[in-house]
Design an enzyme around this catalytic site. Structure first.
Site, PDB file in Angstrom:
ATOM      1  N   GLY A  14       0.793  -1.230   0.000  1.00  0.00           N
ATOM      2  CA  GLY A  14       0.000   0.000   0.000  1.00  0.00           C
ATOM      3  C   GLY A  14       0.823   1.277   0.000  1.00  0.00           C
ATOM      4  O   GLY A  14       0.345   2.326   0.424  1.00  0.00           O
ATOM      5  N   ASN A  16       1.700   2.968  -2.628  1.00  0.00           N
ATOM      6  CA  ASN A  16       1.031   3.892  -3.565  1.00  0.00           C
ATOM      7  C   ASN A  16      -0.232   4.471  -2.928  1.00  0.00           C
ATOM      8  O   ASN A  16      -0.537   5.650  -3.120  1.00  0.00           O
ATOM      9  CB  ASN A  16       0.687   3.177  -4.874  1.00  0.00           C
ATOM     10  CG  ASN A  16       1.882   3.124  -5.818  1.00  0.00           C
ATOM     11  OD1 ASN A  16       2.325   4.152  -6.328  1.00  0.00           O
ATOM     12  ND2 ASN A  16       2.424   1.928  -6.021  1.00  0.00           N
ATOM     13  N   MET A  88      -3.836  -7.205  -7.037  1.00  0.00           N
ATOM     14  CA  MET A  88      -3.318  -8.319  -7.814  1.00  0.00           C
ATOM     15  C   MET A  88      -4.392  -9.256  -8.362  1.00  0.00           C
ATOM     16  O   MET A  88      -4.128 -10.431  -8.595  1.00  0.00           O
ATOM     17  CB  MET A  88      -2.301  -9.115  -6.964  1.00  0.00           C
ATOM     18  CG  MET A  88      -1.127  -8.277  -6.493  1.00  0.00           C
ATOM     19  SD  MET A  88      -0.249  -7.446  -7.834  1.00  0.00           S
ATOM     20  CE  MET A  88       0.801  -8.777  -8.373  1.00  0.00           C
ATOM     21  N   HIS A 107       1.370   0.480 -13.268  1.00  0.00           N
ATOM     22  CA  HIS A 107       2.106  -0.736 -13.597  1.00  0.00           C
ATOM     23  C   HIS A 107       3.601  -0.423 -13.617  1.00  0.00           C
ATOM     24  O   HIS A 107       4.016   0.593 -14.192  1.00  0.00           O
ATOM     25  CB  HIS A 107       1.653  -1.265 -14.970  1.00  0.00           C
ATOM     26  CG  HIS A 107       2.288  -2.563 -15.315  1.00  0.00           C
ATOM     27  ND1 HIS A 107       1.895  -3.751 -14.735  1.00  0.00           N
ATOM     28  CD2 HIS A 107       3.320  -2.872 -16.148  1.00  0.00           C
ATOM     29  CE1 HIS A 107       2.654  -4.734 -15.209  1.00  0.00           C
ATOM     30  NE2 HIS A 107       3.525  -4.227 -16.064  1.00  0.00           N
ATOM     31  N   ASP A 143      -3.350  -4.682 -18.542  1.00  0.00           N
ATOM     32  CA  ASP A 143      -2.304  -3.654 -18.686  1.00  0.00           C
ATOM     33  C   ASP A 143      -2.262  -3.039 -20.096  1.00  0.00           C
ATOM     34  O   ASP A 143      -1.181  -2.729 -20.618  1.00  0.00           O
ATOM     35  CB  ASP A 143      -0.915  -4.243 -18.341  1.00  0.00           C
ATOM     36  CG  ASP A 143      -0.848  -4.727 -16.902  1.00  0.00           C
ATOM     37  OD1 ASP A 143      -1.555  -4.165 -16.055  1.00  0.00           O
ATOM     38  OD2 ASP A 143      -0.091  -5.676 -16.633  1.00  0.00           O
TER      39      ASP A 143
END
Ligand code: GRF
Length: 186
Positions: A14, A16, A88, A107, A143
């Site tokens: 965590g 970010n 994830m 990413h 992605d």
């Protein structure tokens, strides 16, 4: 400024999330974080949510209703932006359809190169000169959604996947808030 109610999805450390929360406290940052969602009940990032008194929801991805439950929660809280930050799990097409254009992801590679897992290992193995990170919209393919911002860094001669991951992560913490400001034209 009227801030956009947002939610952050995590599975791990965590860091970010922490960067986004700190930025969101700035009066001219365009979003508020109203909810943290984790698919891991022991995710370290949950402590960060608690520290900042942000409501959190732990989801059981084995339940067939888990996405319906999150969607309800998100609607209830009038959330208009979802930021995936080290989440994830792959979201279903139906979930993405319900929130099209309003889900972002970060990413740790220079997309479209190195989609998926173990990016740093693969980057080092291929003797790449550069790596970095990308913030993009989430679409139906992993992605692959429209890129909002990227940050490129030079790979050092003695970089390992671990040292590279650490340096890329530092850039992620700056890039994600920047990308969010960008989508709101700030
Ligand atoms: C980040 O490198 C992110 O790009 C990747 O997983 C890592 C999550 O780190 N998808 P954290 O949980 O935000 O610390």
């Amino acid at each position: 400024m009227v801030k956009v109610n947002s939610c952050v999805f995590i599975s791990g450390a965590g860091t970010n999330l922490s960067a986004l929360i700190k930025n969101s406290r700035n009066y001219n940052f365009p979003i508020n974080i109203r909810l943290v969602v984790s698919n891991k009940k022991n995710a370290a990032g949950l402590k960060i949510a608690k520290k900042f008194s942000i409501p959190l929801k732990i989801i059981d991805t084995n339940s067939s209703l888990f996405e319906v439950n999150i969607l309800n929660e998100i609607r209830k809280r009038k959330i208009n932006l979802i930021c995936l930050a080290g989440y994830m799990r792959i979201l279903s097409k139906n979930f993405i359809k319900n929130f099209k254009g309003k889900i972002l992801n970060i990413h740790p590679s220079l997309l479209p190169k190195y989609k998926g897992l173990n990016t740093h290992e693969r980057v080092i193995k291929n003797n790449e000169k550069y790596s970095g990170c990308t913030v993009h919209y989430v679409n139906y393919k992993l992605d692959s959604g429209k890129i909002i911002l990227q940050k490129k860094i030079i790979i050092k001669k003695n970089d390992t996947p671990k040292t590279l991951a650490r340096r890329v992560l530092i850039e992620e913490h700056k890039l994600y808030p920047k990308a969010i400001s960008k989508i709101f034209n700030l």
